[in-house]
Motif scaffolding. Structure first.
Motif, short mmCIF file in Angstrom:
data_model
loop_
_atom_site.label_atom_id
_atom_site.label_comp_id
_atom_site.label_asym_id
_atom_site.label_seq_id
_atom_site.Cartn_x
_atom_site.Cartn_y
_atom_site.Cartn_z
N GLU A 1 3.75 59.77 38.61
CA GLU A 1 4.87 58.92 38.20
C GLU A 1 5.87 59.74 37.39
OE1 GLU A 1 3.28 55.60 36.10
OE2 GLU A 1 2.10 54.88 37.82
N TYR B 1 7.85 56.96 41.78
CA TYR B 1 6.65 57.59 42.31
C TYR B 1 6.96 58.86 43.11
CZ TYR B 1 4.28 53.12 41.39
OH TYR B 1 3.75 51.99 40.82
N LYS C 1 8.82 51.40 39.81
CA LYS C 1 7.49 50.81 39.70
C LYS C 1 7.60 49.31 39.47
CE LYS C 1 3.12 51.47 37.21
NZ LYS C 1 2.43 52.28 36.16
N GLU D 1 5.88 49.28 45.75
CA GLU D 1 4.43 49.19 45.53
C GLU D 1 3.67 49.15 46.85
OE1 GLU D 1 2.85 49.48 42.70
OE2 GLU D 1 4.72 49.64 41.57
N THR E 1 1.05 52.07 47.95
CA THR E 1 -0.32 51.70 48.30
C THR E 1 -0.71 52.27 49.66
OG1 THR E 1 -0.20 49.65 47.00
CG2 THR E 1 -1.87 49.74 48.75
#
Length: 349
Positions: A41, A50, A70, A76, A80
């Motif tokens: 991060e 990210y 974030k 996200e 993932t």
């Protein structure tokens, strides 16, 4: 039977392990370039973004932006998915390490990264074919056999016809290759006015990528490849090699990537042809014959009929060159009489 066998078969359990890697690899819509790495991060002002931090093909630390900020749902979801991809790649690498101990053919990291960027841009899916010694290594693994490997810094990519590609960067193939993190530069043509058909890593290294297309005759022309903003070297009888191909898997210590390779019988016969086309290159000609005979030996003993079928579609003008190589092929196949007999029978047509 005289002489010594020129290949050995892997145990079936190990071939099953390789098949599982192939299956997992084929399910990847995109492969990671370089080692899998980890997600980190970065703070920019009040927001957090990210990135994937990893070791590139030359062992240098590199970062790939994964976006953000974030907490944003789309970011996200993407992170993932990348985290899952990293975990899957690490699992693959663990299994590949085990196969490397068993003498499966494992490519170097620079070759893997080069194949990865070509796959991610859809070249192999569109019909580009990996040929040369790296294709030979893929074929050895897929056939479940082990034999003497040949170290090479040459990557040969061929295409039979224009590739239907989308989203190619403005700099074409050169820009794609630079996505590896390797500083590729065009290799000047033999004549100063000739466009480059090859790209090499800058500096004192021989690592390079050659682009090939079929020649319409026995000459070696330079041919434009407009969809890649590049030029290629024409090679006689390459159309025969490229007429049948399939997707295979190149494995390395950084991961596995799907690549398109020729059918093994055509690859072997074309290698014999190439050995006759080379002039003043005895070592490479001998390597061509050896690679051809390893594949012929396996096919003749375990996949009967494939050599003869490949011979049936061989251009008539190529047959005299193959026949002239038969004494050398016969010596290499001394312990594999069935394979040589099928080759001789196939050439009678």
């Amino acid at each position: 039977m005289n002489g010594f066998p020129i290949y050995q078969r892997h145990d079936q359990a190990f071939n099953s392990q390789y098949a599982n890697i192939e299956q997992a690899c084929a399910a990847q819509p995109r492969v990671l370039v370089g080692a899998p790495g980890t997600i980190i991060e970065h703070k920019r002002g009040d927001a957090v973004y990210y990135a994937r931090q990893f070791m590139n093909a030359e062992g240098k630390r590199q970062q790939e932006s994964l976006g953000g900020p974030k907490g944003e749902p789309a970011a996200e979801e993407y992170v993932t998915a990348v985290r899952l991809q990293i975990d899957e790649a690490k699992d693959l690498i663990g299994r590949i390490r085990e196969l490397a101990k068993l003498n499966f053919q494992v490519a170097d990291n620079k070759t893997y990264s080069t194949m990865a960027v070509l796959y991610n841009h859809g070249l192999f899916q569109a019909g580009a074919v990996l040929v040369g010694s790296h294709a030979y290594a893929v074929l050895l693994n897929s056939l479940g056999i082990k034999a003497l490997a040949y170290e090479t810094e040459d990557i040969d990519i061929a295409r039979a016809r224009q590739l239907a590609l989308r989203g190619i960067p403005s700099g074409g193939l050169l820009d794609i290759l630079k996505e590896t993190g390797i500083d590729f530069v065009p290799v000047p043509g033999f004549n100063r006015a000739d466009p480059s058909t090859s790209f090499k890593q800058a500096g004192r290294t021989r690592f390079h990528v050659d682009l090939l297309v079929p020649s319409k005759d026995n000459t070696f022309p330079i041919v434009a490849v407009p969809e890649l903003s590049a030029h290629a070297s024409g090679l006689p009888y390459l159309a025969y090699l490229l007429a049948q191909s399939h997707m295979g898997t190149l494995i390395s210590r950084h991961g596995a990537v799907p690549v398109r390779v020729p059918e093994p019988a055509r690859f072997a016969i074309h290698k014999i042809l190439v050995s006759r086309l080379r002039t003043n290159m005895l070592v490479k000609s001998q390597k061509d014959i050896q690679q051809a005979c390893v594949l012929l030996a396996m096919l003749g003993e375990h996949r009967s009929g494939e050599i003869e079928l490949a011979c049936a579609e061989l251009p008539r003008s190529a047959r005299p060159m193959i026949r002239r190589a038969l004494p050398e092929v016969s010596r290499a196949l001394e312990a594999h009489a069935d394979a040589f007999a099928e080759l001789e029978e196939g050439l009678k047509g």
